[in-house]
Design a protein around this motif. Structure first.
Motif, PDB file in Angstrom:
ATOM      1  N   UNK A  66       0.816  -1.210   0.000  1.00 29.35           N
ATOM      2  CA  UNK A  66       0.000   0.000   0.000  1.00 29.35           C
ATOM      3  C   UNK A  66       0.848   1.258   0.000  1.00 29.35           C
ATOM      4  N   UNK A  67       0.369   2.282  -0.704  1.00 29.31           N
ATOM      5  CA  UNK A  67       1.114   3.542  -0.836  1.00 29.31           C
ATOM      6  C   UNK A  67       0.552   4.658   0.037  1.00 29.31           C
ATOM      7  N   UNK A  68      -0.443   4.362   0.849  1.00 31.32           N
ATOM      8  CA  UNK A  68      -1.073   5.390   1.685  1.00 31.32           C
ATOM      9  C   UNK A  68      -1.126   4.917   3.125  1.00 31.32           C
ATOM     10  N   UNK A  71      -9.543   2.463   7.292  1.00 30.05           N
ATOM     11  CA  UNK A  71      -8.117   2.791   7.382  1.00 30.05           C
ATOM     12  C   UNK A  71      -7.376   2.283   6.151  1.00 30.05           C
ATOM     13  N   UNK A  72      -6.350   3.043   5.773  1.00 27.70           N
ATOM     14  CA  UNK A  72      -5.397   2.609   4.755  1.00 27.70           C
ATOM     15  C   UNK A  72      -4.038   2.528   5.431  1.00 27.70           C
ATOM     16  N   UNK A 126       4.653   1.040   2.718  1.00 29.00           N
ATOM     17  CA  UNK A 126       5.718   1.612   1.879  1.00 29.00           C
ATOM     18  C   UNK A 126       6.085   3.044   2.269  1.00 29.00           C
ATOM     19  N   UNK A 127       5.144   3.970   2.546  1.00 31.90           N
ATOM     20  CA  UNK A 127       5.563   5.326   2.943  1.00 31.90           C
ATOM     21  C   UNK A 127       6.430   5.345   4.194  1.00 31.90           C
ATOM     22  N   UNK A 128       6.118   4.493   5.161  1.00 30.49           N
ATOM     23  CA  UNK A 128       6.929   4.440   6.382  1.00 30.49           C
ATOM     24  C   UNK A 128       8.296   3.824   6.099  1.00 30.49           C
ATOM     25  N   UNK A 129       8.311   2.799   5.265  1.00 30.48           N
ATOM     26  CA  UNK A 129       9.588   2.181   4.896  1.00 30.48           C
ATOM     27  C   UNK A 129      10.470   3.181   4.144  1.00 30.48           C
ATOM     28  N   UNK A 166       5.452   9.705   0.309  1.00 32.49           N
ATOM     29  CA  UNK A 166       6.540   9.383  -0.607  1.00 32.49           C
ATOM     30  C   UNK A 166       7.003  10.673  -1.289  1.00 32.49           C
ATOM     31  N   UNK A 167       8.251  11.023  -1.081  1.00 28.13           N
ATOM     32  CA  UNK A 167       8.791  12.236  -1.688  1.00 28.13           C
ATOM     33  C   UNK A 167      10.302  12.119  -1.757  1.00 28.13           C
ATOM     34  N   UNK A 168      10.884  12.753  -2.793  1.00 26.29           N
ATOM     35  CA  UNK A 168      12.347  12.779  -2.927  1.00 26.29           C
ATOM     36  C   UNK A 168      12.965  14.024  -2.316  1.00 26.29           C
ATOM     37  N   UNK A 169      12.151  14.978  -1.920  1.00 28.17           N
ATOM     38  CA  UNK A 169      12.657  16.229  -1.356  1.00 28.17           C
ATOM     39  C   UNK A 169      13.139  15.987   0.070  1.00 28.17           C
TER      40      UNK A 169
END
Length: 486
Positions: A238-240, A249-250, A254-257, A423-426
């Motif tokens: 999941x991405x959220x 809930x979602x 992946x965002x935490x990883x 998810x962000x590269x900044x």
């Protein structure tokens, strides 16, 4: 008699047993230690062990069994409806313990006597007034059943404490007397003592193993409960990340990883060069006098609490990075960012990597350096082409262990990186890690049967597997290094 007082008595009897056992061993040998099978000190230790260990083991067992037996007895005072419901029973027993503790405090401070406690009823005005005099707060009105159970709980606890003291002191004295009686010139005291020490070492190893098994089981069992309620594919792919108590809930992992790995990479980019260069300087260039004060100063960083690093990130590093890099280049306007947490965690890891790398570099055989110097290489060339390649496997192990420490950091991330799961590269945006969300999901009034709470155990199990793999890889690299360069 309190547990601390019992332990003190056991320690005194053990010390007395050592002295008496040693003296008796010398006495039966006619003052000549050569007539004894073992040194006199072993006879003393044998006596001390028999005076302390049996009573200590019984005390540990007693402390485990006593609350279960007493609570089972006092639970008979509770209504049948409460006894039938495990949750209600536990809450009622907690009230019983709290009221019993309040009565003990009131008795110790002279606000109540034993006679007054026996005549005390469960009316709100009576009980609250008496316990309020000694500052014991009651969250709700105490029922007559709870008060009766509390009185029985006090009496049973007092009787058990008295019986416990008698049994343990009798065991200690009996062990002391039996050990003194067994002392003879041909008694193998050394063998007995060494066997006890061997068992203690085995017990220490077993405790470590059982603790690890307990940690794994506690996380694994709750993780299984979570995956029964939430699809495993949605969790790992999941991405959220959007937990909502009550449904909908979602819980994407992946965002935490991503936040965890991003912060760890930045931390290593800070810690590895600085720690490795510091180790090279201390091992190869610094004089003994310089090393004697620089190395302790670097290692002082490891003793600073992480909450202090968190404050440093929040007040100093975050605003500095925001004002100097983020805002002028249009990358963000917040002091809480991945870069802030990564830089501070990197500073935290500098002494860890530096100290391990220093030891590894010093372990490189001097013969390798001498051979390099012998063919005309300079010191810098020897370090680059001989020492570092030889120490590289060990340094890699130190870096992996540092990565494990960075992955598990929580306090600095809370204060320096924020709590946004995205998810962000900044690197100047706020993100978060798995450890922060584990704390967040288990904080406050939560339902331990909901997936929004159980997800913390799934995150913890995943984090455990990741760090375990890194540690195993580091140990494997270090072992390979030792086999090659010992």
């Amino acid at each position: 008699m309190t547990v601390l007082l019992l332990l003190t008595i056991l320690a005194v009897l053990a010390a007395a047993g050592y002295v008496l056992g040693r003296r008796r061993a010398l006495a039966v040998a006619g003052g000549d230690p050569k007539q004894l099978h073992s040194l006199p000190g072993f006879y003393g230790w044998h006596t001390a062990i028999l005076a302390f260990v049996p009573g200590f083991l019984v005390l540990l067992l007693w402390l485990v069994i006593q609350p279960l037996v007493i609570e089972r007895g006092v639970a008979a005072h509770l209504p049948e409806s409460v006894q039938a419901d495990p949750a209600a029973r536990q809450l009622a027993l907690a009230d019983v313990r709290r009221v019993a503790s309040g009565l003990d405090v009131a008795l110790s401070q002279g606000a109540l006597t034993e006679g007054a406690i026996a005549a005390l009823d469960a009316s709100a005005t009576d009980l609250r007034a008496k316990l309020g005099e000694v500052g014991v707060a009651l969250g709700a009105a105490v029922s007559p059943e709870v008060l009766a159970a509390a009185k029985d709980y006090r009496e049973a606890t007092a009787r058990a404490a008295t019986l416990r003291a008698v049994v343990i002191i009798a065991l200690a004295l009996g062990g002391l007397a039996w050990a003194l009686k067994r002392i003879a010139p041909d008694f193998w005291a050394r063998n007995r003592v060494e066997k006890v020490v061997l068992w203690l070492l085995m017990l220490a190893s077993l405790i470590a193993i059982l603790t690890t098994i307990g940690i794994i089981w506690s996380m694994l069992s709750e993780s299984i409960n979570f995956f029964r309620q939430y699809p495993i594919g949605d969790f790992f792919f999941g991405l959220t990340w959007s937990p909502k108590f009550g449904g909908g809930s979602e819980l994407g992992f992946i965002p935490l990883f991503w936040g965890t790995i991003y912060i760890t990479v930045i931390a290593l980019l800070v810690a590895v060069p600085l720690g490795l260069f510091a180790a090279i300087y201390l091992a190869e260039y610094a004089s003994k006098r310089t090393r004697s004060w620089i190395k302790p100063m670097i290692e002082v960083i490891a003793g600073i609490p992480t909450v202090v690093y968190g404050l440093f990130a929040l007040i100093t590093v975050g605003p500095f990075l925001r004002d100097v890099f983020a805002q002028p280049f249009g990358l963000g306007s917040s002091g809480s960012s991945v870069m802030t947490a990564g830089v501070v965690i990197g500073i935290l890891n500098i002494p860890f990597i530096s100290s391990l790398s220093d030891d590894i570099i010093n372990a490189v055989p001097q013969s390798l350096r001498d051979g390099s110097f012998g063919i005309g290489a300079t010191r810098s060339e020897t370090i680059r082409q001989v020492v570092l390649p030889a120490a590289l496997p060990g340094i890699a192990g130190a870096i992996l262990m540092g990565a494990s420490r960075a992955i598990g950091e929580t306090m600095i991330v809370v204060m320096g990186a924020g709590a946004a799961a995205k998810l962000s590269l900044n690197p100047f945006e706020a993100m978060t890690t798995m450890t922060v969300k584990i704390v967040g999901q288990l904080t406050g009034d939560t339902d331990f049967h909901s997936p929004e709470t159980l997800v913390a155990f799934a995150l913890g199990m995943t984090l455990f597997v990741i760090t375990l793999c890194l540690n195993v890889l580091a140990v494997w690299i270090v072992r390979k290094y030792r086999e090659q360069y010992e």
